[in-house]
Design a protein around this motif. Structure first.
Motif, PDB file in Angstrom:
ATOM      1  N   GLU A 129      -9.070  -8.734   5.081  1.00 13.61           N
ATOM      2  CA  GLU A 129      -7.987  -7.772   4.868  1.00 13.61           C
ATOM      3  C   GLU A 129      -6.625  -8.333   5.249  1.00 13.61           C
ATOM      4  O   GLU A 129      -5.626  -8.024   4.610  1.00 13.61           O
ATOM      5  CB  GLU A 129      -8.269  -6.479   5.627  1.00 13.61           C
ATOM      6  CG  GLU A 129      -9.396  -5.691   5.002  1.00 13.61           C
ATOM      7  CD  GLU A 129      -9.714  -4.390   5.716  1.00 13.61           C
ATOM      8  OE1 GLU A 129      -9.307  -4.219   6.889  1.00 13.61           O
ATOM      9  OE2 GLU A 129     -10.374  -3.541   5.092  1.00 13.61           O
ATOM     10  N   ARG A 130      -6.576  -9.179   6.269  1.00 15.56           N
ATOM     11  CA  ARG A 130      -5.298  -9.765   6.679  1.00 15.56           C
ATOM     12  C   ARG A 130      -4.781 -10.757   5.636  1.00 15.56           C
ATOM     13  O   ARG A 130      -3.596 -10.893   5.434  1.00 15.56           O
ATOM     14  CB  ARG A 130      -5.410 -10.483   8.034  1.00 15.56           C
ATOM     15  CG  ARG A 130      -5.621  -9.563   9.199  1.00 15.56           C
ATOM     16  CD  ARG A 130      -4.449  -8.593   9.352  1.00 15.56           C
ATOM     17  NE  ARG A 130      -4.737  -7.475  10.194  1.00 15.56           N
ATOM     18  CZ  ARG A 130      -5.227  -6.294   9.771  1.00 15.56           C
ATOM     19  NH1 ARG A 130      -5.512  -6.091   8.526  1.00 15.56           N
ATOM     20  NH2 ARG A 130      -5.432  -5.323  10.611  1.00 15.56           N
ATOM     21  N   VAL A 131      -5.682 -11.450   4.970  1.00 17.90           N
ATOM     22  CA  VAL A 131      -5.287 -12.505   4.043  1.00 17.90           C
ATOM     23  C   VAL A 131      -5.278 -12.029   2.582  1.00 17.90           C
ATOM     24  O   VAL A 131      -4.361 -12.340   1.831  1.00 17.90           O
ATOM     25  CB  VAL A 131      -6.209 -13.744   4.207  1.00 17.90           C
ATOM     26  CG1 VAL A 131      -5.906 -14.803   3.173  1.00 17.90           C
ATOM     27  CG2 VAL A 131      -6.068 -14.305   5.618  1.00 17.90           C
ATOM     28  N   LYS A 132      -6.294 -11.257   2.191  1.00 21.12           N
ATOM     29  CA  LYS A 132      -6.440 -10.915   0.772  1.00 21.12           C
ATOM     30  C   LYS A 132      -6.159  -9.454   0.435  1.00 21.12           C
ATOM     31  O   LYS A 132      -6.009  -9.118  -0.726  1.00 21.12           O
ATOM     32  CB  LYS A 132      -7.837 -11.291   0.298  1.00 21.12           C
ATOM     33  CG  LYS A 132      -8.065 -12.790   0.343  1.00 21.12           C
ATOM     34  CD  LYS A 132      -9.253 -13.188  -0.460  1.00 21.12           C
ATOM     35  CE  LYS A 132      -9.303 -14.693  -0.570  1.00 21.12           C
ATOM     36  NZ  LYS A 132     -10.238 -15.131  -1.576  1.00 21.12           N
ATOM     37  N   GLY A 133      -6.135  -8.588   1.427  1.00 20.90           N
ATOM     38  CA  GLY A 133      -5.830  -7.183   1.157  1.00 20.90           C
ATOM     39  C   GLY A 133      -6.991  -6.252   1.441  1.00 20.90           C
ATOM     40  O   GLY A 133      -8.051  -6.657   1.905  1.00 20.90           O
ATOM     41  N   THR A 134      -6.772  -5.007   1.140  1.00 23.14           N
ATOM     42  CA  THR A 134      -7.722  -3.937   1.435  1.00 23.14           C
ATOM     43  C   THR A 134      -9.050  -4.115   0.701  1.00 23.14           C
ATOM     44  O   THR A 134      -9.075  -4.514  -0.458  1.00 23.14           O
ATOM     45  CB  THR A 134      -7.107  -2.575   1.043  1.00 23.14           C
ATOM     46  OG1 THR A 134      -5.870  -2.437   1.732  1.00 23.14           O
ATOM     47  CG2 THR A 134      -8.010  -1.425   1.410  1.00 23.14           C
ATOM     48  N   ILE A 135     -10.119  -3.784   1.395  1.00 23.34           N
ATOM     49  CA  ILE A 135     -11.458  -3.785   0.796  1.00 23.34           C
ATOM     50  C   ILE A 135     -11.716  -2.362   0.310  1.00 23.34           C
ATOM     51  O   ILE A 135     -11.649  -1.412   1.098  1.00 23.34           O
ATOM     52  CB  ILE A 135     -12.524  -4.195   1.839  1.00 23.34           C
ATOM     53  CG1 ILE A 135     -12.216  -5.586   2.397  1.00 23.34           C
ATOM     54  CG2 ILE A 135     -13.920  -4.138   1.233  1.00 23.34           C
ATOM     55  CD1 ILE A 135     -12.997  -5.943   3.645  1.00 23.34           C
ATOM     56  N   PRO A 136     -12.008  -2.199  -0.970  1.00 24.64           N
ATOM     57  CA  PRO A 136     -12.248  -0.844  -1.483  1.00 24.64           C
ATOM     58  C   PRO A 136     -13.415  -0.159  -0.769  1.00 24.64           C
ATOM     59  O   PRO A 136     -14.366  -0.818  -0.326  1.00 24.64           O
ATOM     60  CB  PRO A 136     -12.574  -1.067  -2.962  1.00 24.64           C
ATOM     61  CG  PRO A 136     -11.982  -2.404  -3.288  1.00 24.64           C
ATOM     62  CD  PRO A 136     -12.083  -3.212  -2.026  1.00 24.64           C
ATOM     63  N   GLU A 137     -13.333   1.164  -0.684  1.00 26.87           N
ATOM     64  CA  GLU A 137     -14.386   1.980  -0.075  1.00 26.87           C
ATOM     65  C   GLU A 137     -15.737   1.665  -0.715  1.00 26.87           C
ATOM     66  O   GLU A 137     -15.850   1.599  -1.939  1.00 26.87           O
ATOM     67  CB  GLU A 137     -14.045   3.464  -0.275  1.00 26.87           C
ATOM     68  CG  GLU A 137     -15.031   4.412   0.355  1.00 26.87           C
ATOM     69  CD  GLU A 137     -14.809   4.591   1.839  1.00 26.87           C
ATOM     70  OE1 GLU A 137     -15.786   4.922   2.519  1.00 26.87           O
ATOM     71  OE2 GLU A 137     -13.676   4.385   2.309  1.00 26.87           O
TER      72      GLU A 137
END
Length: 153
Positions: A73-81
């Motif tokens: 999440e810090r590098v690539k972004g939010t993980i979908p639910e």
């Protein structure tokens, strides 16, 4: 230091939450970045095969997240639910975002079944795979199942 032996001094790690996170990461084989902090308890697995757990304080609250999910999440972004992260390197302790890819539970389980080093867990993985396929089909999803290797492969 005032020399008083009764005064307890606590070491406070400085830096941002993210800087403190990456200080716990060590280089590993094949470009892996291995988590050196706390691990999820699992009596069936040695420490080096367990998922890392990152705990930090933010806005007066204590937060916890699986270490590889925090790194992604810090590098690539939010993980979908409802989406999992698949370790392409097959090391649960790896937090290298380049070794992590988004996957459904079905995709992640199918990939795990393909890995020879996970053959000892084959029965449990096959059962999970079957349940996931049944759930997907029950809600009307078309599921292409891969040919799985035989247990003696």
């Amino acid at each position: 230091m005032n020399g008083d032996p009764l005064v307890v001094r606590h070491h406070v790690d400085t830096g941002t939450v993210e800087e403190r996170f990456w200080k716990k990461v060590k280089p590993g084989p094949d470009g892996c970045q291995l988590w050196g902090g706390a691990k999820l308890p699992d009596p069936k697995l040695p420490a080096e095969e367990r998922y890392g757990m990152w705990t930090w304080d933010e806005d007066g609250r204590t937060l916890r997240k699986l270490a590889h999910r925090y790194a992604y999440e810090r590098v690539k972004g939010t993980i979908p639910e409802g989406v999992q992260l698949h370790h392409t390197c097959a090391r649960r302790g790896c937090v290298n975002p380049e070794h992590l890819q988004l996957a459904t539970a079905l995709e992640n389980t199918a990939e795990s079944l393909q890995r020879k080093h996970l053959r000892s867990q084959r029965d449990a993985l096959l059962e999970r795979y079957s349940v996931l396929i049944a759930q997907a089909q029950a809600i009307g999803l078309q599921v292409e199942t891969e040919t799985l290797p035989s247990s003696d492969a």
